[in-house]
Scaffold this motif. Structure first.
Motif, PDB file in Angstrom:
ATOM      1  N   LYS A   1       0.804  -1.227   0.000  1.00  0.00           N
ATOM      2  CA  LYS A   1       0.000   0.000   0.000  1.00  0.00           C
ATOM      3  C   LYS A   1       0.838   1.278   0.000  1.00  0.00           C
ATOM      4  N   VAL A   2       2.115   1.215   0.381  1.00  0.00           N
ATOM      5  CA  VAL A   2       2.974   2.399   0.250  1.00  0.00           C
ATOM      6  C   VAL A   2       3.658   2.423  -1.111  1.00  0.00           C
ATOM      7  N   GLY A   3       3.404   1.386  -1.914  1.00  0.00           N
ATOM      8  CA  GLY A   3       3.874   1.376  -3.283  1.00  0.00           C
ATOM      9  C   GLY A   3       5.287   0.890  -3.479  1.00  0.00           C
ATOM     10  N   SER A   4       5.715  -0.078  -2.686  1.00  0.00           N
ATOM     11  CA  SER A   4       7.057  -0.627  -2.878  1.00  0.00           C
ATOM     12  C   SER A   4       7.114  -2.084  -2.457  1.00  0.00           C
ATOM     13  N   ASN A   5       8.156  -2.749  -2.910  1.00  0.00           N
ATOM     14  CA  ASN A   5       8.421  -4.130  -2.531  1.00  0.00           C
ATOM     15  C   ASN A   5       9.926  -4.315  -2.522  1.00  0.00           C
ATOM     16  N   VAL A   6      10.494  -4.641  -1.368  1.00  0.00           N
ATOM     17  CA  VAL A   6      11.929  -4.867  -1.229  1.00  0.00           C
ATOM     18  C   VAL A   6      12.175  -6.366  -1.164  1.00  0.00           C
ATOM     19  N   THR A   7      12.834  -6.906  -2.183  1.00  0.00           N
ATOM     20  CA  THR A   7      13.188  -8.326  -2.212  1.00  0.00           C
ATOM     21  C   THR A   7      14.643  -8.440  -1.776  1.00  0.00           C
ATOM     22  N   LEU A   8      14.852  -8.793  -0.524  1.00  0.00           N
ATOM     23  CA  LEU A   8      16.197  -8.823   0.060  1.00  0.00           C
ATOM     24  C   LEU A   8      16.806 -10.215  -0.059  1.00  0.00           C
ATOM     25  N   ILE A   9      18.030 -10.259  -0.550  1.00  0.00           N
ATOM     26  CA  ILE A   9      18.792 -11.507  -0.605  1.00  0.00           C
ATOM     27  C   ILE A   9      19.920 -11.384   0.406  1.00  0.00           C
ATOM     28  N   ASN A  10      19.708 -11.966   1.593  1.00  0.00           N
ATOM     29  CA  ASN A  10      20.716 -11.895   2.647  1.00  0.00           C
ATOM     30  C   ASN A  10      21.116 -13.313   3.072  1.00  0.00           C
ATOM     31  N   VAL A  11      21.758 -13.420   4.224  1.00  0.00           N
ATOM     32  CA  VAL A  11      22.267 -14.714   4.670  1.00  0.00           C
ATOM     33  C   VAL A  11      21.149 -15.723   4.933  1.00  0.00           C
ATOM     34  N   MET A  12      19.944 -15.248   5.168  1.00  0.00           N
ATOM     35  CA  MET A  12      18.833 -16.161   5.389  1.00  0.00           C
ATOM     36  C   MET A  12      18.399 -16.842   4.094  1.00  0.00           C
ATOM     37  N   GLN A  13      18.663 -16.200   2.948  1.00  0.00           N
ATOM     38  CA  GLN A  13      18.317 -16.804   1.660  1.00  0.00           C
ATOM     39  C   GLN A  13      19.488 -17.567   1.034  1.00  0.00           C
ATOM     40  N   ILE A  14      20.711 -17.054   1.203  1.00  0.00           N
ATOM     41  CA  ILE A  14      21.903 -17.716   0.675  1.00  0.00           C
ATOM     42  C   ILE A  14      22.852 -17.956   1.850  1.00  0.00           C
ATOM     43  N   HIS A  15      22.927 -19.173   2.321  1.00  0.00           N
ATOM     44  CA  HIS A  15      23.697 -19.475   3.533  1.00  0.00           C
ATOM     45  C   HIS A  15      25.195 -19.248   3.346  1.00  0.00           C
ATOM     46  N   GLY A  16      25.655 -19.246   2.106  1.00  0.00           N
ATOM     47  CA  GLY A  16      27.062 -18.983   1.850  1.00  0.00           C
ATOM     48  C   GLY A  16      27.477 -17.552   2.100  1.00  0.00           C
ATOM     49  N   LEU A  17      26.519 -16.645   2.313  1.00  0.00           N
ATOM     50  CA  LEU A  17      26.846 -15.246   2.620  1.00  0.00           C
ATOM     51  C   LEU A  17      27.362 -15.058   4.043  1.00  0.00           C
ATOM     52  N   ASN A  18      27.186 -16.065   4.890  1.00  0.00           N
ATOM     53  CA  ASN A  18      27.634 -15.949   6.281  1.00  0.00           C
ATOM     54  C   ASN A  18      29.105 -15.536   6.343  1.00  0.00           C
ATOM     55  N   THR A  19      29.387 -14.463   7.074  1.00  0.00           N
ATOM     56  CA  THR A  19      30.712 -13.851   7.323  1.00  0.00           C
ATOM     57  C   THR A  19      31.253 -13.072   6.133  1.00  0.00           C
ATOM     58  N   LEU A  20      30.534 -13.006   5.020  1.00  0.00           N
ATOM     59  CA  LEU A  20      31.083 -12.329   3.837  1.00  0.00           C
ATOM     60  C   LEU A  20      30.738 -10.832   3.775  1.00  0.00           C
ATOM     61  N   GLY A  21      29.833 -10.368   4.643  1.00  0.00           N
ATOM     62  CA  GLY A  21      29.628  -8.933   4.804  1.00  0.00           C
ATOM     63  C   GLY A  21      28.958  -8.229   3.639  1.00  0.00           C
ATOM     64  N   ILE A  22      28.049  -8.908   2.956  1.00  0.00           N
ATOM     65  CA  ILE A  22      27.370  -8.269   1.826  1.00  0.00           C
ATOM     66  C   ILE A  22      26.000  -8.896   1.627  1.00  0.00           C
ATOM     67  N   SER A  23      25.064  -8.104   1.108  1.00  0.00           N
ATOM     68  CA  SER A  23      23.753  -8.606   0.713  1.00  0.00           C
ATOM     69  C   SER A  23      23.232  -7.729  -0.418  1.00  0.00           C
ATOM     70  N   LEU A  24      22.081  -8.112  -0.957  1.00  0.00           N
ATOM     71  CA  LEU A  24      21.569  -7.487  -2.174  1.00  0.00           C
ATOM     72  C   LEU A  24      20.064  -7.365  -2.076  1.00  0.00           C
ATOM     73  N   ALA A  25      19.503  -6.318  -2.719  1.00  0.00           N
ATOM     74  CA  ALA A  25      18.049  -6.184  -2.737  1.00  0.00           C
ATOM     75  C   ALA A  25      17.588  -5.622  -4.078  1.00  0.00           C
TER      76      ALA A  25
END
Length: 224
Positions: A72-96
């Motif tokens: 209803k505020v007109g947005s959708n944030v699709t976050l790809i973090n460590v919960m979606q890609i387990h290999g991101l653990n300790t790598l200090g980066i994510s994407l949205a």
């Protein structure tokens, strides 16, 4: 001897200062894929045995090329973090990927653990952030397709699509495996249990019935 001691002290101070401003700790091995079956709680996640790691631990069929339905505020944030890609653990980066409806916005929010760098893929965005107390300086910019903007760690910021007819799309990179998001309106007026309306009326210098009305709204999350 005194000179050597001074150099040692300066070196230690530099190392401490660098660590203090780092978003996530630097990894001490090639990778530390999340062991989702471990009962141990640490700051981050326990590592899976490297011998059990596969390419799938570093992969997600995220379909980030596909448009998303906005709220209803007109947005959708699709976050790809460590919960979606387990290999991101300790790598200090994510994407949205962030989708904006016409006149949609990603409302004022902060990332407590990350700096964000955003690039516009389609459309136009009006973006900005506010510096910390006491200056509270507001810095803003209109971004077009291909433009890039940076939001410093922890500062309140937003993005707004000013076009009433066309959607917009952006991609953001964040300097944490789990940057977190605190949407200001949701946190203040949608907390569970609610913050006392006496407290909020005093803080915002408005009548309590205004606060009661705001707290009665449905504060929808736009992070999916």
């Amino acid at each position: 001897m005194a000179s050597s001691s001074s150099i040692l002290i300066l070196t230690l101070l530099a190392l401490v200062s660098w660590q203090a401003i780092a978003s996530d700790p630097s990894p001490l091995q090639d990778f530390c894929v999340v062991d989702k079956n471990s009962p141990v709680l640490v700051n981050g996640f326990v590592c899976k045995n490297p011998m059990d790691v596969s390419a799938d631990d570093f992969f997600k069929a995220a379909n980030l090329d596909k448009p998303r339905v906005t709220n209803k505020v007109g947005s959708n944030v699709t976050l790809i973090n460590v919960m979606q890609i387990h290999g991101l653990n300790t790598l200090g980066i994510s994407l949205a990927r962030i989708d904006y409806a016409p006149l949609g916005q990603n409302p004022p929010h902060t990332h407590p653990r990350a700096t964000e760098i955003l690039t516009v893929l389609e459309g136009t965005l009006y973006v900005g952030f506010v510096t910390s107390n006491p200056e509270n300086k507001f810095l803003s910019k209109v971004l077009n397709k291909g433009d890039v903007f940076v939001f410093p760690v922890g500062l309140i910021h937003f993005q707004f699509n000013p076009n009433p007819y066309k959607p917009a799309v952006a991609i953001a990179a964040l300097s944490s495996q789990n940057p977190g998001a605190i949407t200001i309106a949701n946190a203040v007026f949608g907390s569970k249990p609610p913050i006392s309306d006496d407290v909020l009326a005093k803080a915002f210098q408005v009548e309590k019935n205004t606060i009661d009305w705001l707290q009665a709204q449905f504060w929808e999350n736009n992070h999916y």
